[in-house]
Design a protein around this motif. Structure first.
Motif, PDB file in Angstrom:
ATOM      1  N   SER A   1       0.828  -1.201   0.000  1.00  0.00           N
ATOM      2  CA  SER A   1       0.000   0.000   0.000  1.00  0.00           C
ATOM      3  C   SER A   1       0.862   1.250   0.000  1.00  0.00           C
ATOM      4  N   LEU A   2       0.275   2.343  -0.428  1.00  0.00           N
ATOM      5  CA  LEU A   2       0.886   3.658  -0.243  1.00  0.00           C
ATOM      6  C   LEU A   2       1.239   3.846   1.235  1.00  0.00           C
ATOM      7  N   LEU A   3       0.418   3.294   2.115  1.00  0.00           N
ATOM      8  CA  LEU A   3       0.628   3.448   3.561  1.00  0.00           C
ATOM      9  C   LEU A   3       1.770   2.599   4.098  1.00  0.00           C
ATOM     10  N   SER A   4       2.429   1.848   3.240  1.00  0.00           N
ATOM     11  CA  SER A   4       3.647   1.163   3.685  1.00  0.00           C
ATOM     12  C   SER A   4       4.845   2.107   3.622  1.00  0.00           C
ATOM     13  N   TYR A   5       4.629   3.314   3.074  1.00  0.00           N
ATOM     14  CA  TYR A   5       5.674   4.337   3.041  1.00  0.00           C
ATOM     15  C   TYR A   5       5.479   5.410   4.111  1.00  0.00           C
ATOM     16  N   VAL A   6       4.232   5.676   4.467  1.00  0.00           N
ATOM     17  CA  VAL A   6       3.954   6.739   5.429  1.00  0.00           C
ATOM     18  C   VAL A   6       2.886   6.263   6.418  1.00  0.00           C
ATOM     19  N   PRO A   7       3.092   6.445   7.715  1.00  0.00           N
ATOM     20  CA  PRO A   7       2.097   5.988   8.692  1.00  0.00           C
ATOM     21  C   PRO A   7       0.805   6.794   8.614  1.00  0.00           C
ATOM     22  N   SER A   8      -0.289   6.107   8.840  1.00  0.00           N
ATOM     23  CA  SER A   8      -1.599   6.756   8.870  1.00  0.00           C
ATOM     24  C   SER A   8      -2.128   6.750  10.291  1.00  0.00           C
ATOM     25  N   LEU A   9      -2.565   7.902  10.765  1.00  0.00           N
ATOM     26  CA  LEU A   9      -3.098   7.994  12.124  1.00  0.00           C
ATOM     27  C   LEU A   9      -4.426   7.255  12.261  1.00  0.00           C
ATOM     28  N   LEU A  10      -5.226   7.244  11.200  1.00  0.00           N
ATOM     29  CA  LEU A  10      -6.539   6.616  11.266  1.00  0.00           C
ATOM     30  C   LEU A  10      -6.519   5.137  10.885  1.00  0.00           C
ATOM     31  N   GLU A  11      -5.513   4.733  10.122  1.00  0.00           N
ATOM     32  CA  GLU A  11      -5.374   3.328   9.713  1.00  0.00           C
ATOM     33  C   GLU A  11      -4.024   2.792  10.190  1.00  0.00           C
ATOM     34  N   ALA A  12      -3.711   3.045  11.454  1.00  0.00           N
ATOM     35  CA  ALA A  12      -2.364   2.790  11.981  1.00  0.00           C
ATOM     36  C   ALA A  12      -1.963   1.319  11.903  1.00  0.00           C
ATOM     37  N   THR A  13      -2.814   0.419  12.378  1.00  0.00           N
ATOM     38  CA  THR A  13      -2.428  -0.993  12.397  1.00  0.00           C
ATOM     39  C   THR A  13      -2.512  -1.608  11.005  1.00  0.00           C
ATOM     40  N   TYR A  14      -3.416  -1.110  10.179  1.00  0.00           N
ATOM     41  CA  TYR A  14      -3.468  -1.548   8.784  1.00  0.00           C
ATOM     42  C   TYR A  14      -2.156  -1.201   8.083  1.00  0.00           C
ATOM     43  N   ALA A  15      -1.707   0.053   8.258  1.00  0.00           N
ATOM     44  CA  ALA A  15      -0.452   0.485   7.652  1.00  0.00           C
ATOM     45  C   ALA A  15       0.703  -0.374   8.155  1.00  0.00           C
ATOM     46  N   ALA A  16       0.690  -0.687   9.446  1.00  0.00           N
ATOM     47  CA  ALA A  16       1.757  -1.512  10.021  1.00  0.00           C
ATOM     48  C   ALA A  16       1.780  -2.904   9.392  1.00  0.00           C
ATOM     49  N   SER A  17       0.600  -3.472   9.124  1.00  0.00           N
ATOM     50  CA  SER A  17       0.545  -4.801   8.497  1.00  0.00           C
ATOM     51  C   SER A  17       1.119  -4.753   7.089  1.00  0.00           C
ATOM     52  N   LYS A  18       0.935  -3.627   6.396  1.00  0.00           N
ATOM     53  CA  LYS A  18       1.456  -3.495   5.036  1.00  0.00           C
ATOM     54  C   LYS A  18       2.969  -3.251   5.031  1.00  0.00           C
ATOM     55  N   VAL A  19       3.472  -2.583   6.062  1.00  0.00           N
ATOM     56  CA  VAL A  19       4.926  -2.434   6.196  1.00  0.00           C
ATOM     57  C   VAL A  19       5.564  -3.816   6.392  1.00  0.00           C
ATOM     58  N   ALA A  20       4.966  -4.613   7.261  1.00  0.00           N
ATOM     59  CA  ALA A  20       5.473  -5.971   7.496  1.00  0.00           C
ATOM     60  C   ALA A  20       5.484  -6.765   6.197  1.00  0.00           C
ATOM     61  N   LEU A  21       4.412  -6.650   5.430  1.00  0.00           N
ATOM     62  CA  LEU A  21       4.310  -7.384   4.171  1.00  0.00           C
ATOM     63  C   LEU A  21       5.346  -6.891   3.156  1.00  0.00           C
ATOM     64  N   GLN A  22       5.590  -5.593   3.153  1.00  0.00           N
ATOM     65  CA  GLN A  22       6.580  -5.049   2.218  1.00  0.00           C
ATOM     66  C   GLN A  22       7.978  -5.596   2.510  1.00  0.00           C
ATOM     67  N   PHE A  23       8.377  -5.610   3.772  1.00  0.00           N
ATOM     68  CA  PHE A  23       9.701  -6.125   4.137  1.00  0.00           C
ATOM     69  C   PHE A  23       9.808  -7.619   3.811  1.00  0.00           C
ATOM     70  N   TYR A  24       8.752  -8.366   4.113  1.00  0.00           N
ATOM     71  CA  TYR A  24       8.731  -9.799   3.809  1.00  0.00           C
ATOM     72  C   TYR A  24       8.848 -10.023   2.304  1.00  0.00           C
ATOM     73  N   THR A  25       8.132  -9.222   1.526  1.00  0.00           N
ATOM     74  CA  THR A  25       8.141  -9.373   0.071  1.00  0.00           C
ATOM     75  C   THR A  25       9.539  -9.169  -0.499  1.00  0.00           C
ATOM     76  N   LYS A  26      10.222  -8.137  -0.030  1.00  0.00           N
ATOM     77  CA  LYS A  26      11.584  -7.868  -0.505  1.00  0.00           C
ATOM     78  C   LYS A  26      12.527  -9.019  -0.137  1.00  0.00           C
ATOM     79  N   ALA A  27      12.377  -9.542   1.075  1.00  0.00           N
ATOM     80  CA  ALA A  27      13.223 -10.649   1.521  1.00  0.00           C
ATOM     81  C   ALA A  27      12.923 -11.922   0.740  1.00  0.00           C
ATOM     82  N   LEU A  28      11.636 -12.208   0.518  1.00  0.00           N
ATOM     83  CA  LEU A  28      11.240 -13.391  -0.241  1.00  0.00           C
ATOM     84  C   LEU A  28      11.818 -13.334  -1.652  1.00  0.00           C
ATOM     85  N   ARG A  29      11.729 -12.177  -2.280  1.00  0.00           N
ATOM     86  CA  ARG A  29      12.273 -12.016  -3.637  1.00  0.00           C
ATOM     87  C   ARG A  29      13.768 -12.340  -3.674  1.00  0.00           C
ATOM     88  N   LYS A  30      14.490 -11.824  -2.684  1.00  0.00           N
ATOM     89  CA  LYS A  30      15.939 -12.047  -2.653  1.00  0.00           C
ATOM     90  C   LYS A  30      16.267 -13.508  -2.371  1.00  0.00           C
TER      91      LYS A  30
END
Length: 255
Positions: free
Chosen positions: A140-169
């Motif tokens: 998500s766009l919110l994996s780059y910038v935290p959202s005050l109203l969707e805080a935990t959703y954004a956090a789940s997408k950050v986790a997924l982004q890091f996992y995705t980069k690691a899986l690719r490598k």
């Protein structure tokens, strides 16, 4: 990536971005299997596009995921796993003592992050056996910038982004033919975003850009405002934070 003749499994495929993706994958000559938790929506999707295969399944449930894998295997397997399913809970004030904090965060993390890992683990050997295959994870766009109203959703997408980069490598180190794509949509007009303000991209335009990125082997597919957010966050992080969290967000939290 060649889509014609490929079989793609789309989670959360009965509505919104998932359903539009099913339509456009079919148009590009792919075979499509969709999953979702709502049988009624799956039935409606099947009526709209009779060529698809619809299977009821909940990505957050381990037994459901295993049953889904078994059914897909019986159908001949897949070439592309598109992890599109996602959930977003209602805004909540993280600064107050409220049991919903944990429950909502656990729900979002289980679907948006752990559910993806669960399916990837089930399907990885099948995908590795194909001449050309792919895993597509939707962040998500919110994996780059935290959202005050969707805080935990954004956090789940950050986790997924890091996992995705690691899986690719990891798969590159193993010389695997499985390509790992990260799809970063902007704010898109779907049922999930009905109550959100701001400029929204149509599902048709978003998926058209997504498909084009796949065909060009663009492993990180940033669409619309996500491109701007990515650049601004690197140069002016405070500015992009304020754009993503207007004063109205502060008022909602304080109310």
């Amino acid at each position: 990536m060649q889509l014609k003749g490929k079989t793609v499994l789309i989670t959360g495929g009965a509505s919104g971005i998932g359903l539009e993706s099913a339509k456009q994958f079919l148009t590009n000559g792919a075979n499509v299997i969709i999953t979702g938790r709502n049988q009624g929506k799956l039935d409606e999707a099947k009526k709209l596009y009779p060529a698809i295969t619809a299977i009821k399944s909940d990505v957050s449930d381990a037994d459901d995921a295993q049953k889904l894998f078994n059914q897909v295997q019986q159908l001949g397997g897949i070439d592309i796993l598109y992890n599109n399913a996602g959930v977003l809970t209602d805004p909540i004030n993280l600064g107050t003592a409220n049991g919903r904090h944990f429950d909502d965060a656990a729900y979002e993390m289980n679907v948006n992050y752990l559910g993806v890992i669960r399916l990837n683990n089930l399907f990885i050997e099948m995908l590795k056996s194909r001449k050309e295959s792919a895993i597509i994870n939707t962040t998500s766009l919110l994996s780059y910038v935290p959202s005050l109203l969707e805080a935990t959703y954004a956090a789940s997408k950050v986790a997924l982004q890091f996992y995705t980069k690691a899986l690719r490598k990891h798969l590159q180190i193993l010389n695997s033919s499985v390509k790992v794509f990260e799809l970063l949509p902007p704010l898109v007009a779907t049922e999930m975003t009905t109550e959100m303000n701001g400029k929204k991209m149509t599902t048709a335009d978003m998926v058209k850009a997504f498909i084009a990125g796949l065909q060009k082997d663009q492993l990180t597919i940033r669409i619309g405002d996500t491109k701007t957010a990515y650049i601004l966050n690197r140069i002016f992080p405070k500015l992009i934070f304020n754009l993503a969290n207007p004063k109205k967000s502060y008022q909602i939290i304080a109310s």
